[in-house]
Write a protein that holds these residues in place. Structure first.
Motif, PDB file in Angstrom:
ATOM      1  N   SER A   1      -4.965  10.075  -4.104  1.00  0.00           N
ATOM      2  CA  SER A   1      -6.111  10.978  -4.040  1.00  0.00           C
ATOM      3  C   SER A   1      -6.163  11.779  -5.338  1.00  0.00           C
ATOM      4  CB  SER A   1      -5.959  11.932  -2.857  1.00  0.00           C
ATOM      5  OG  SER A   1      -4.826  12.774  -3.056  1.00  0.00           O
TER       6      SER A   1
ATOM      7  N   SER B   1       0.706   5.581  -0.708  1.00  0.00           N
ATOM      8  CA  SER B   1      -0.174   6.737  -0.894  1.00  0.00           C
ATOM      9  C   SER B   1       0.397   7.696  -1.923  1.00  0.00           C
ATOM     10  CB  SER B   1      -0.379   7.470   0.440  1.00  0.00           C
ATOM     11  OG  SER B   1       0.870   7.910   0.951  1.00  0.00           O
TER      12      SER B   1
ATOM     13  N   ARG C   1       0.837  -1.196   0.000  1.00  0.00           N
ATOM     14  CA  ARG C   1       0.000   0.000   0.000  1.00  0.00           C
ATOM     15  C   ARG C   1       0.874   1.247   0.000  1.00  0.00           C
ATOM     16  NH1 ARG C   1      -5.052   1.437   0.414  1.00  0.00           N
ATOM     17  NH2 ARG C   1      -5.744  -0.714   0.659  1.00  0.00           N
TER      18      ARG C   1
END
Length: 296
Positions: free
Chosen positions: A159, A83, A81
């Motif tokens: 994002s 970001s 994972r």
């Protein structure tokens, strides 16, 4: 720096016999047409070659290697994972054809932005989304062996703001005609084992519903509209594993448009395939698509 990333998926996801691999790639490339060439970026799949090798040939057939100095490969992270985005610290990537050299200068430039992490060797070698493109790159660039470099980029779950950030960073490289971008992505992963069973019965069989679903997403990509692609993903939750690398490419295109650089850009998909045609809810499949970006 002398660390070399091994071709860890050779012998399983694709053959580790260099001659056999070269022959397979030649065959797939010969069956595709250079209908959208010379491309400046492609979207192509990263599954085992028995499933998607032929589809990938349609994207790689759009490449003109003559002016290409640097190849950026943006692949999604499947096992770790993140970001943000991560860069390799190795010097070369192995393929059964020949080794590919990492561009240390570009890596240093990207690290200097403070937006990139360092990728562990174990993460690098576990991941397949970048590796599955390396033999194709080695093949189409074989006449210029030793005269080009690669920049592998592992892309995490970004994002919308981070997609814009990385799109802005990569847009300056996309603007340079000596650079080329490979965006690694499969499309719909359908079935209970993927926890995704969307089915619009008005389309016909399940496989036809999957195709219609994928082609809505492909249409948003062809329109080069990051907001539309993002909205599509939120509405249908299609399991496109390379959604974030695709989002970065669309954001880079958008950044170039906003900068008013005067270039005409267009994107087109040339091929679409599914690993199997699902007809029952107990079936499963993965979809693949090959597309190319033109910049004039």
């Amino acid at each position: 720096m002398s660390k070399v990333r091994r071709a860890t998926h050779a012998g399983s996801w694709y053959t580790n016999d260099g001659r056999e691999l070269s022959s397979q790639l030649d065959e797939w490339l010969s069956k595709a047409q250079p209908s959208y060439s010379p491309a400046r970026a492609i979207i192509a799949p990263h599954a085992g070659y028995v499933y998607c090798g032929a589809c990938g040939g349609h994207a790689y057939r759009q490449i003109d290697p003559s002016n290409m100095q640097r190849i950026f490969i943006l692949g999604p992270s499947h096992h770790v994972r993140l970001s943000g985005c991560a860069l390799t610290e190795t010097s070369h990537y192995q393929t059964p054809l020949y080794d590919l050299t990492i561009d240390q200068k570009i890596n240093e430039e990207l690290f200097a932005t403070k937006a990139f992490e360092k990728m562990k060797m174990s993460t690098d070698e576990d991941e397949h989304s970048i590796e599955m493109h390396l033999p194709y790159i080695a093949k189409v660039m074989e006449r210029r062996r030793g005269q080009f470099t690669i920049i592998p980029v592992l892309v995490g779950s970004l994002s919308a703001d981070k997609e814009k950030l990385y799109g802005s960073i990569f847009s300056q490289y996309l603007a340079d005609p000596e650079n080329f971008f490979v965006i690694s992505s499969d499309f719909c992963h359908w079935g209970q084992r993927f926890r995704y069973t969307f089915y619009d019965k008005s389309c016909g069989d399940i496989w036809q519903s999957i195709e219609a679903l994928d082609k809505m997403g492909m249409d948003a990509i062809e329109q080069m509209d990051p907001a539309k692609f993002s909205h599509y993903l939120k509405e249908y939750e299609n399991t496109i594993c390379g959604r974030y690398p695709i989002g970065v490419l669309l954001s880079a295109i958008d950044a170039l448009r906003r900068n008013g650089n005067g270039r005409r850009m267009s994107f087109k998909f040339m091929n679409y395939a599914q690993s199997s045609r699902c007809k029952k809810m107990s079936d499963s499949s993965v979809s693949y698509a090959s597309g190319a970006l033109l910049m004039q």
